[in-house]
Write an enzyme that holds these catalytic residues in place. Sequence first.
Site, short mmCIF file in Angstrom:
data_model
loop_
_atom_site.label_atom_id
_atom_site.label_comp_id
_atom_site.label_asym_id
_atom_site.label_seq_id
_atom_site.Cartn_x
_atom_site.Cartn_y
_atom_site.Cartn_z
N ARG A 85 2.03 17.56 4.45
CA ARG A 85 2.96 18.24 3.53
C ARG A 85 2.46 18.11 2.09
O ARG A 85 2.47 19.08 1.33
CB ARG A 85 4.36 17.61 3.62
CG ARG A 85 4.91 17.47 4.99
CD ARG A 85 5.70 18.68 5.46
NE ARG A 85 6.41 18.31 6.67
CZ ARG A 85 5.88 18.30 7.88
NH1 ARG A 85 4.62 18.63 8.05
NH2 ARG A 85 6.59 17.96 8.94
N GLU A 144 16.16 12.92 21.64
CA GLU A 144 15.43 14.15 21.28
C GLU A 144 14.36 14.51 22.31
O GLU A 144 13.24 14.02 22.24
CB GLU A 144 14.77 14.01 19.89
CG GLU A 144 13.99 15.26 19.50
CD GLU A 144 13.35 15.21 18.12
OE1 GLU A 144 12.80 16.24 17.70
OE2 GLU A 144 13.40 14.15 17.47
N LYS A 186 19.46 15.82 20.14
CA LYS A 186 18.69 16.64 19.20
C LYS A 186 17.76 17.56 20.01
O LYS A 186 16.62 17.20 20.29
CB LYS A 186 17.88 15.75 18.23
CG LYS A 186 17.04 16.57 17.24
CD LYS A 186 16.49 15.74 16.09
CE LYS A 186 15.61 16.59 15.18
NZ LYS A 186 15.22 15.93 13.94
N SER A 239 14.69 22.17 13.99
CA SER A 239 14.40 23.54 13.55
C SER A 239 13.18 24.14 14.23
O SER A 239 13.00 25.35 14.24
CB SER A 239 14.27 23.61 12.03
OG SER A 239 13.38 22.61 11.56
N GLY A 240 12.33 23.27 14.81
CA GLY A 240 11.23 23.77 15.63
C GLY A 240 10.33 24.79 14.97
O GLY A 240 9.91 25.75 15.59
N GLY A 241 10.05 24.59 13.67
CA GLY A 241 9.12 25.49 13.01
C GLY A 241 9.70 26.85 12.63
O GLY A 241 8.99 27.74 12.18
N SER A 261 19.69 18.92 12.36
CA SER A 261 18.91 17.74 12.01
C SER A 261 17.55 18.31 11.62
O SER A 261 16.63 18.37 12.44
CB SER A 261 18.79 16.78 13.20
OG SER A 261 17.94 15.70 12.84
N ARG A 309 11.56 20.13 8.00
CA ARG A 309 10.93 21.18 7.20
C ARG A 309 11.93 22.26 6.77
O ARG A 309 11.81 22.82 5.68
CB ARG A 309 9.78 21.81 8.00
CG ARG A 309 8.58 20.87 8.13
CD ARG A 309 7.61 21.34 9.20
NE ARG A 309 8.17 21.24 10.54
CZ ARG A 309 7.66 21.82 11.62
NH1 ARG A 309 6.57 22.54 11.52
NH2 ARG A 309 8.23 21.67 12.80
#
Length: 364
Positions: free
Chosen positions: A43, A188, A230, A272-274, A301, A304
Amino acid sequence: MPYQYPALTPEQKKELSDIAHRIVAPGKGILAADESTGSIAKRLQSIGTENTEENRRFYRQLLLTADDRVNPCIGGVILFHETLYQKADDGRPFPQVIKSKGGVVGIKVDKGVVPLAGTNGETTTQGLDGLSERCAQYKKDGADFAKWRCVLKIGEHTPSALAIMENANVLARYASICQQNGIVPIVEPEILPDGDHDLKRCQYVTEKVLAAVYKALSDHHIYLEGTLLKPNMVTPGHACTQKFSHEEIVMATVTALRRTVPPAVTGITFLSGGQSEEEASINLNAINKCPLLKPWALTFSYGRALQASALKAWGGKKENLKAAQEEYVKRALANSLACQGKYTPSGQAGAAASESLFVSNHAY
């Protein structure tokens, strides 16, 4: 008939249930700021900033000290081990900063994925050794919930029955150890968006994986009211050529959850899985507006999808602090509305908010 030895006292159960409810109170979700040193390096690299302990501390502080508009939006923050023991400029430890804003402190406790021998590139997650001692220490140091990520991949022959069973079991062991130490486990089982599979295939796999996870949690006597799930949203693979509407994604997601997640589970906090920031908010909003019966809190949750615009606006420069915090506040407010089904996209999402955040084979 199996005999149940009491694993948790009524007091322990109440504490766990109360913590879980606080995290997913109406309008609230989770900021996932638990990127490992290696992940945060990527990042920081994307904005041309060096991966030093001070830069990591400053960036996490930027998020944790955003103004009080975020207080009704963020019920919990997941931290990486290093961050749990860092302090803000005013000398307050980060857990104290989070609690002063009404948030619950969380900690990532897994030690990353490792290959599962005898499978086609599948993985399990390590970190059970010494977990009880670590949880006891984290509880003393202010953490009340934890996160453990398992990863499954959709391919022609994956996920295999072995990978599903092994990952479900490891999540159940982790959850059991957390609850014994007064820590709410976030379970998760992430099914990666890599691949060219369609929506139906993702829904089918999600149902099989979640069914296995809840069977394992039952086998290990997990107190479901004191847990959060999650999961991934049910979406087509990133390389799938067929396009699906938000409505189709929502129906597939809610249907899969209704078929597999017991109503006793306190909350479902989607990863959010990208997805882009905007997409993650729009889909979460649509899920909450879905007319099917949904007995759990359905919230976010996001890592990014809460941080991308803020990271860009900061650009590693101290003078951009306020601008970066403003971007983070914007996304927090958007997702707070989305988890109540009240979000209307302004159509003014900046370039960063609409940018896909997909990273293939994403490892934290």
